[in-house]
Motif scaffolding. Structure first.
Motif, PDB file in Angstrom:
ATOM      1  N   ARG A 290       0.856  -1.180   0.000  1.00  5.61           N
ATOM      2  CA  ARG A 290       0.000   0.000   0.000  1.00  5.61           C
ATOM      3  C   ARG A 290       0.896   1.236   0.000  1.00  5.61           C
ATOM      4  O   ARG A 290       1.885   1.288   0.726  1.00  5.61           O
ATOM      5  CB  ARG A 290      -0.912   0.035   1.233  1.00  5.61           C
ATOM      6  CG  ARG A 290      -1.992  -1.026   1.253  1.00  5.61           C
ATOM      7  CD  ARG A 290      -2.830  -0.876   2.513  1.00  5.61           C
ATOM      8  NE  ARG A 290      -3.529   0.409   2.547  1.00  5.61           N
ATOM      9  CZ  ARG A 290      -4.003   0.963   3.667  1.00  5.61           C
ATOM     10  NH1 ARG A 290      -3.826   0.371   4.843  1.00  5.61           N
ATOM     11  NH2 ARG A 290      -4.644   2.128   3.617  1.00  5.61           N
ATOM     12  N   ARG A 292       0.778   5.625  -0.035  1.00  2.90           N
ATOM     13  CA  ARG A 292       0.028   6.873   0.075  1.00  2.90           C
ATOM     14  C   ARG A 292       0.973   8.042  -0.193  1.00  2.90           C
ATOM     15  O   ARG A 292       2.185   7.932   0.008  1.00  2.90           O
ATOM     16  CB  ARG A 292      -0.597   7.017   1.467  1.00  2.90           C
ATOM     17  CG  ARG A 292      -1.625   5.951   1.809  1.00  2.90           C
ATOM     18  CD  ARG A 292      -1.856   5.863   3.305  1.00  2.90           C
ATOM     19  NE  ARG A 292      -2.230   7.152   3.899  1.00  2.90           N
ATOM     20  CZ  ARG A 292      -2.075   7.455   5.194  1.00  2.90           C
ATOM     21  NH1 ARG A 292      -1.529   6.570   6.027  1.00  2.90           N
ATOM     22  NH2 ARG A 292      -2.440   8.635   5.647  1.00  2.90           N
ATOM     23  N   VAL A 294       1.262  11.869   1.195  1.00  2.00           N
ATOM     24  CA  VAL A 294       0.673  12.642   2.298  1.00  2.00           C
ATOM     25  C   VAL A 294       1.344  14.001   2.445  1.00  2.00           C
ATOM     26  O   VAL A 294       2.477  14.214   1.985  1.00  2.00           O
ATOM     27  CB  VAL A 294       0.792  11.864   3.632  1.00  2.00           C
ATOM     28  CG1 VAL A 294       0.061  10.529   3.542  1.00  2.00           C
ATOM     29  CG2 VAL A 294       2.256  11.651   4.024  1.00  2.00           C
ATOM     30  N   ASP A 300      -3.797  12.332   3.481  1.00  2.00           N
ATOM     31  CA  ASP A 300      -3.686  11.944   2.077  1.00  2.00           C
ATOM     32  C   ASP A 300      -3.938  13.132   1.156  1.00  2.00           C
ATOM     33  O   ASP A 300      -4.829  13.964   1.414  1.00  2.00           O
ATOM     34  CB  ASP A 300      -4.692  10.841   1.744  1.00  2.00           C
ATOM     35  CG  ASP A 300      -4.327   9.515   2.392  1.00  2.00           C
ATOM     36  OD1 ASP A 300      -3.128   9.318   2.679  1.00  2.00           O
ATOM     37  OD2 ASP A 300      -5.224   8.675   2.602  1.00  2.00           O
ATOM     38  N   LYS A 302      -4.665  14.569  -2.887  1.00  2.00           N
ATOM     39  CA  LYS A 302      -5.422  14.181  -4.080  1.00  2.00           C
ATOM     40  C   LYS A 302      -4.463  13.881  -5.230  1.00  2.00           C
ATOM     41  O   LYS A 302      -3.301  14.310  -5.213  1.00  2.00           O
ATOM     42  CB  LYS A 302      -6.367  15.320  -4.475  1.00  2.00           C
ATOM     43  CG  LYS A 302      -7.434  15.640  -3.447  1.00  2.00           C
ATOM     44  CD  LYS A 302      -8.257  16.847  -3.909  1.00  2.00           C
ATOM     45  CE  LYS A 302      -9.304  17.214  -2.866  1.00  2.00           C
ATOM     46  NZ  LYS A 302     -10.079  18.421  -3.275  1.00  2.00           N
ATOM     47  N   TRP A 335       3.669   2.665   9.065  1.00  2.00           N
ATOM     48  CA  TRP A 335       4.028   3.113   7.715  1.00  2.00           C
ATOM     49  C   TRP A 335       5.501   3.498   7.657  1.00  2.00           C
ATOM     50  O   TRP A 335       6.049   4.055   8.608  1.00  2.00           O
ATOM     51  CB  TRP A 335       3.180   4.329   7.307  1.00  2.00           C
ATOM     52  CG  TRP A 335       1.737   3.983   7.108  1.00  2.00           C
ATOM     53  CD1 TRP A 335       0.771   3.919   8.080  1.00  2.00           C
ATOM     54  CD2 TRP A 335       1.095   3.646   5.876  1.00  2.00           C
ATOM     55  NE1 TRP A 335      -0.433   3.565   7.523  1.00  2.00           N
ATOM     56  CE2 TRP A 335      -0.261   3.388   6.176  1.00  2.00           C
ATOM     57  CE3 TRP A 335       1.536   3.538   4.563  1.00  2.00           C
ATOM     58  CZ2 TRP A 335      -1.191   3.030   5.204  1.00  2.00           C
ATOM     59  CZ3 TRP A 335       0.623   3.185   3.580  1.00  2.00           C
ATOM     60  CH2 TRP A 335      -0.722   2.927   3.900  1.00  2.00           C
ATOM     61  N   ASP A 348      -3.814   6.070 -10.666  1.00  2.00           N
ATOM     62  CA  ASP A 348      -3.069   5.452  -9.566  1.00  2.00           C
ATOM     63  C   ASP A 348      -1.650   5.056  -9.947  1.00  2.00           C
ATOM     64  O   ASP A 348      -1.077   4.130  -9.358  1.00  2.00           O
ATOM     65  CB  ASP A 348      -3.817   4.230  -8.999  1.00  2.00           C
ATOM     66  CG  ASP A 348      -5.126   4.615  -8.342  1.00  2.00           C
ATOM     67  OD1 ASP A 348      -5.182   5.712  -7.741  1.00  2.00           O
ATOM     68  OD2 ASP A 348      -6.092   3.842  -8.435  1.00  2.00           O
TER      69      ASP A 348
END
Length: 461
Positions: A290, A292, A294, A300, A302, A335, A348
């Motif tokens: 996973r 992200r 940030v 998070d 966009k 994380w 993505d």
């Protein structure tokens, strides 16, 4: 005399002996500490002592440096030399091998036992020892096996076996039952000869290696049609390099991988079918990962918004060895904070913008060196380039660039600055240009901007 849990250093250039040693040590549950062969004696001494080595296996070509650090490494009780000319002051590996029993050792590691401690390059201070278990490496291999099938491949690597990418490639080839070809030392001409002779189908190299390959004058004389995949990591392939590779390797797709020592080499892959559509992306996360992007508060962002990349998955390191402060800084709430800056697009796909500590802040504006370098690489007379920041009394930092010109070419600083100004916002253009014969690089070809800052930070522009 090596027991399960012992920390054992390996100091080898690529060779069969180090491969044998790696699998032997893994089998008995010892912890492998692969040592960078380019380290100076003081640097090597630090890693040997910090990692609590009890045994050091080394190639005879490194006898001098091992002899130099030996008196200052009291924890190491066994020094074992491999090669044609072992020093009589050390144990000869070839002589003790026949004395070993033929039966498998009674002990075996579990998935959660430590397998390796691989030290980072130390570009931001002392090297840090990344602790990875057998499970971490199994998951890295599994991720790559799910991402692409390399069962029938003949893979060529110049990555040295003290680097996470080399370990990942070696383990992947073993699990697929495919062929793994190691180059002892990097030589562009020799590499082309090996590709032709061994019918190499897959290669993984940093862009620097590809650029050096393309500079071989008679590259067109080699049969390179066996190559189906060209993979890259550590940094993005510049447009000009990518276009030349397509011409020289007409049957090869180009992949981009993103990973780090802390993730056992793998986080994302951009497959070859997306080379044209997403040329600057490092792809999507592997199936067990996973990722992200940030902001500074951990929220998070966009798609399209730039922030720090954080990752979670079963192949992410256990800790930094004997360094709880750095561990706590990097591993937060489950994380890994990578220190890399990037963004996702609407599909993505991940894009790497820059290492967080390499970002230049000039006049309150965030400037990413990679953006400047992408422009510099478009100049027909430039073969290598690196952008970096230096202190400036007015702006906080000023943008600087170090460039290597192609043989026989000449340029003035103002020509390069004007070239950038036409293609970048004015505040992003280099204020100072340094001409150099070569750029300082890590063993895997990463440009060491920290060294450039040290070198030119002491000079007046």
């Amino acid at each position: 005399g090596i027991q399960k849990g012992d920390h054992v250093g390996t100091l080898f250039a690529n060779c069969l002996e180090v491969v044998e040693s790696i699998f032997a040590l893994l089998r008995i549950g010892a912890v492998i500490v692969p040592l960078n062969i380019r380290l100076s004696a003081p640097e090597l001494e630090y890693v040997v002592n910090q990692s609590d080595l009890t045994t050091l296996l080394f190639q005879d070509r490194f006898t001098d440096v091992v002899s130099k650090i030996r008196p200052d490494c009291p924890k190491v009780t066994g020094f074992v030399c491999s090669g044609q000319r072992p020093d009589p002051g050390f144990v000869d590996l070839e002589k003790i091998i026949p004395e070993q029993g033929e039966k498998n050792p009674g002990t075996a590691p579990s998935l959660n036992d430590t397998a390796t401690i691989i030290y980072t390059a130390g570009t931001t201070g002392r090297p840090k020892g990344v602790v990875a278990t057998h499970a971490h490496w199994m998951w890295t291999v599994t991720n790559f096996m799910v991402t692409f099938n390399s069962r029938d491949d003949i893979t060529l690597t110049v990555y040295p076996l003290f680097h996470a990418a080399a370990f990942a490639g070696l383990f992947l080839s073993l699990c697929h039952g495919s062929t793994y070809v190691l180059l002892k030392d990097f030589n562009p001409q020799k590499m082309l000869e090996v590709i032709e002779k061994e019918k190499i189908t897959r290669m993984g190299n940093p862009p620097t290696v590809y650029r050096m390959l393309l500079q071989v004058p008679n590259i067109g004389q080699y049969d390179l049609n066996s190559v189906r995949y060209l993979a890259s990591g550590s940094e993005s392939i510049p447009d000009d390099t990518r276009n030349q590779l397509k011409k020289v390797f007409p049957r090869a797709g180009i992949l981009e991988n993103y990973g780090m020592t802390e993730t056992c080499g793998g986080l994302t892959t951009r497959l070859e079918e997306y080379t044209e559509e997403k040329p600057y992306s490092v792809g999507r996360p592997h199936f067990s990962i996973r990722i992200r992007v940030v902001n500074d508060d951990g929220f998070d962002l966009k798609p399209g918004e730039i922030g720090e990349i954080i990752a979670q998955g079963p192949n992410i390191m256990k800790e930094y060895y004997k360094n709880p402060e750095k561990t706590a800084e990097s591993l937060r709430h489950g994380w890994l904070y990578t220190g890399d800056i990037g963004r996702f697009d609407e599909d993505d796909f991940l894009y790497i913008t820059e290492r967080k500590h390499h970002m230049i802040i000039s006049g309150g504006e965030n400037i990413y060196p990679k953006e400047i370098e992408d422009v510099l690489f478009r100049h027909p007379k430039i073969i290598e380039a690196a952008a970096f920041g230096l202190p400036d009394q007015t702006w906080g930092e000023k943008v600087c660039a170090a460039v290597v010109l192609k043989p026989g070419e000449h340029l003035q600083s103002n020509e390069i600055i004007d070239f950038c100004k036409e293609r970048l916002a004015s505040f992003k253009k280099p204020k100072t240009v340094y001409f150099v014969d070569s750029l300082p690089k890590s063993p895997i070809g990463k440009v060491l901007r920290t060294e450039l800052k040290k070198q030119f930070g002491e000079t007046k522009s």
